[in-house]
Design a protein around this motif. Structure first.
Motif, PDB file in Angstrom:
ATOM      1  N   MET A   1       1.168  -1.659 -13.166  1.00 33.96           N
ATOM      2  CA  MET A   1       2.106  -0.864 -12.409  1.00 33.96           C
ATOM      3  C   MET A   1       1.399   0.048 -11.419  1.00 33.96           C
ATOM      4  O   MET A   1       1.879   0.216 -10.312  1.00 33.96           O
ATOM      5  N   LYS A   2       0.293   0.629 -11.819  1.00 38.18           N
ATOM      6  CA  LYS A   2      -0.404   1.562 -10.938  1.00 38.18           C
ATOM      7  C   LYS A   2      -0.887   0.845  -9.676  1.00 38.18           C
ATOM      8  O   LYS A   2      -0.792   1.400  -8.582  1.00 38.18           O
ATOM      9  N   LEU A   3      -1.371  -0.361  -9.811  1.00 38.98           N
ATOM     10  CA  LEU A   3      -1.836  -1.120  -8.659  1.00 38.98           C
ATOM     11  C   LEU A   3      -0.678  -1.396  -7.702  1.00 38.98           C
ATOM     12  O   LEU A   3      -0.813  -1.253  -6.489  1.00 38.98           O
ATOM     13  N   ILE A   4       0.449  -1.757  -8.240  1.00 36.58           N
ATOM     14  CA  ILE A   4       1.623  -2.013  -7.402  1.00 36.58           C
ATOM     15  C   ILE A   4       2.036  -0.743  -6.670  1.00 36.58           C
ATOM     16  O   ILE A   4       2.335  -0.777  -5.478  1.00 36.58           O
ATOM     17  N   ASP A   5       2.035   0.386  -7.373  1.00 40.67           N
ATOM     18  CA  ASP A   5       2.377   1.664  -6.738  1.00 40.67           C
ATOM     19  C   ASP A   5       1.399   2.002  -5.618  1.00 40.67           C
ATOM     20  O   ASP A   5       1.803   2.480  -4.554  1.00 40.67           O
ATOM     21  N   LEU A   6       0.119   1.756  -5.838  1.00 44.98           N
ATOM     22  CA  LEU A   6      -0.889   2.016  -4.810  1.00 44.98           C
ATOM     23  C   LEU A   6      -0.671   1.128  -3.587  1.00 44.98           C
ATOM     24  O   LEU A   6      -0.763   1.590  -2.444  1.00 44.98           O
ATOM     25  N   LEU A   7      -0.376  -0.133  -3.823  1.00 46.08           N
ATOM     26  CA  LEU A   7      -0.145  -1.053  -2.711  1.00 46.08           C
ATOM     27  C   LEU A   7       1.103  -0.679  -1.922  1.00 46.08           C
ATOM     28  O   LEU A   7       1.110  -0.710  -0.688  1.00 46.08           O
ATOM     29  N   LEU A   8       2.155  -0.301  -2.623  1.00 45.60           N
ATOM     30  CA  LEU A   8       3.381   0.112  -1.945  1.00 45.60           C
ATOM     31  C   LEU A   8       3.165   1.388  -1.137  1.00 45.60           C
ATOM     32  O   LEU A   8       3.668   1.518  -0.020  1.00 45.60           O
ATOM     33  N   SER A   9       2.407   2.311  -1.698  1.00 47.51           N
ATOM     34  CA  SER A   9       2.107   3.558  -1.006  1.00 47.51           C
ATOM     35  C   SER A   9       1.283   3.292   0.254  1.00 47.51           C
ATOM     36  O   SER A   9       1.546   3.849   1.321  1.00 47.51           O
ATOM     37  N   TRP A  10       0.285   2.439   0.144  1.00 47.43           N
ATOM     38  CA  TRP A  10      -0.552   2.079   1.287  1.00 47.43           C
ATOM     39  C   TRP A  10       0.287   1.418   2.376  1.00 47.43           C
ATOM     40  O   TRP A  10       0.167   1.751   3.558  1.00 47.43           O
ATOM     41  N   ARG A  11       1.154   0.514   1.971  1.00 47.72           N
ATOM     42  CA  ARG A  11       2.010  -0.193   2.928  1.00 47.72           C
ATOM     43  C   ARG A  11       2.951   0.778   3.652  1.00 47.72           C
ATOM     44  O   ARG A  11       3.137   0.691   4.861  1.00 47.72           O
ATOM     45  N   ARG A  12       3.512   1.715   2.917  1.00 49.35           N
ATOM     46  CA  ARG A  12       4.410   2.701   3.512  1.00 49.35           C
ATOM     47  C   ARG A  12       3.671   3.580   4.522  1.00 49.35           C
ATOM     48  O   ARG A  12       4.168   3.845   5.615  1.00 49.35           O
ATOM     49  N   ARG A  13       2.465   4.042   4.177  1.00 49.15           N
ATOM     50  CA  ARG A  13       1.679   4.857   5.101  1.00 49.15           C
ATOM     51  C   ARG A  13       1.340   4.068   6.366  1.00 49.15           C
ATOM     52  O   ARG A  13       1.365   4.599   7.471  1.00 49.15           O
ATOM     53  N   ARG A  14       1.032   2.801   6.190  1.00 51.75           N
ATOM     54  CA  ARG A  14       0.719   1.943   7.335  1.00 51.75           C
ATOM     55  C   ARG A  14       1.931   1.804   8.255  1.00 51.75           C
ATOM     56  O   ARG A  14       1.823   1.909   9.476  1.00 51.75           O
ATOM     57  N   GLN A  15       3.103   1.583   7.687  1.00 49.21           N
ATOM     58  CA  GLN A  15       4.329   1.487   8.475  1.00 49.21           C
ATOM     59  C   GLN A  15       4.628   2.810   9.174  1.00 49.21           C
ATOM     60  O   GLN A  15       5.009   2.822  10.351  1.00 49.21           O
ATOM     61  N   ASP A  16       4.470   3.904   8.458  1.00 49.86           N
ATOM     62  CA  ASP A  16       4.722   5.225   9.037  1.00 49.86           C
ATOM     63  C   ASP A  16       3.764   5.498  10.192  1.00 49.86           C
ATOM     64  O   ASP A  16       4.164   6.026  11.232  1.00 49.86           O
ATOM     65  N   ARG A  17       2.493   5.130  10.010  1.00 45.88           N
ATOM     66  CA  ARG A  17       1.497   5.343  11.067  1.00 45.88           C
ATOM     67  C   ARG A  17       1.876   4.563  12.327  1.00 45.88           C
ATOM     68  O   ARG A  17       1.845   5.097  13.435  1.00 45.88           O
ATOM     69  N   GLU A  18       2.272   3.324  12.155  1.00 49.70           N
ATOM     70  CA  GLU A  18       2.656   2.514  13.308  1.00 49.70           C
ATOM     71  C   GLU A  18       3.899   3.076  14.005  1.00 49.70           C
ATOM     72  O   GLU A  18       3.979   3.077  15.231  1.00 49.70           O
ATOM     73  N   LEU A  19       4.852   3.562  13.231  1.00 47.82           N
ATOM     74  CA  LEU A  19       6.051   4.166  13.799  1.00 47.82           C
ATOM     75  C   LEU A  19       5.694   5.403  14.619  1.00 47.82           C
ATOM     76  O   LEU A  19       6.122   5.553  15.767  1.00 47.82           O
ATOM     77  N   LEU A  20       4.874   6.291  14.043  1.00 49.31           N
ATOM     78  CA  LEU A  20       4.478   7.503  14.751  1.00 49.31           C
ATOM     79  C   LEU A  20       3.635   7.198  15.982  1.00 49.31           C
ATOM     80  O   LEU A  20       3.808   7.824  17.034  1.00 49.31           O
TER      81      LEU A  20
END
Length: 56
Positions: A1-20
């Motif tokens: 579960m922790k790995l999945i949470d880390l991957l989801l968090s990384w993906r969200r930050r990446r999407q947010d960075r591209e949006l900004l």
């Protein structure tokens, strides 16, 4: 579960960075942030500087 949470968090930050990064300086200013503050916004636990984010 922790790995999945880390991957989801990384993906969200990446999407947010591209949006900004895709926003104009005016849009960022309307949000009260400067382009140079984007990296700090995406790193948890880092305080933002409120000094002159936008030149009026």
């Amino acid at each position: 579960m922790k790995l999945i949470d880390l991957l989801l968090s990384w993906r969200r930050r990446r999407q947010d960075r591209e949006l900004l990064r895709g926003m104009t300086d005016r849009e960022l200013c309307d949000l009260g942030i400067g382009r140079g503050e984007i990296p700090a916004l995406l790193q948890e636990g880092r305080p933002l500087s409120r000094r002159g984010a936008c030149a009026a």
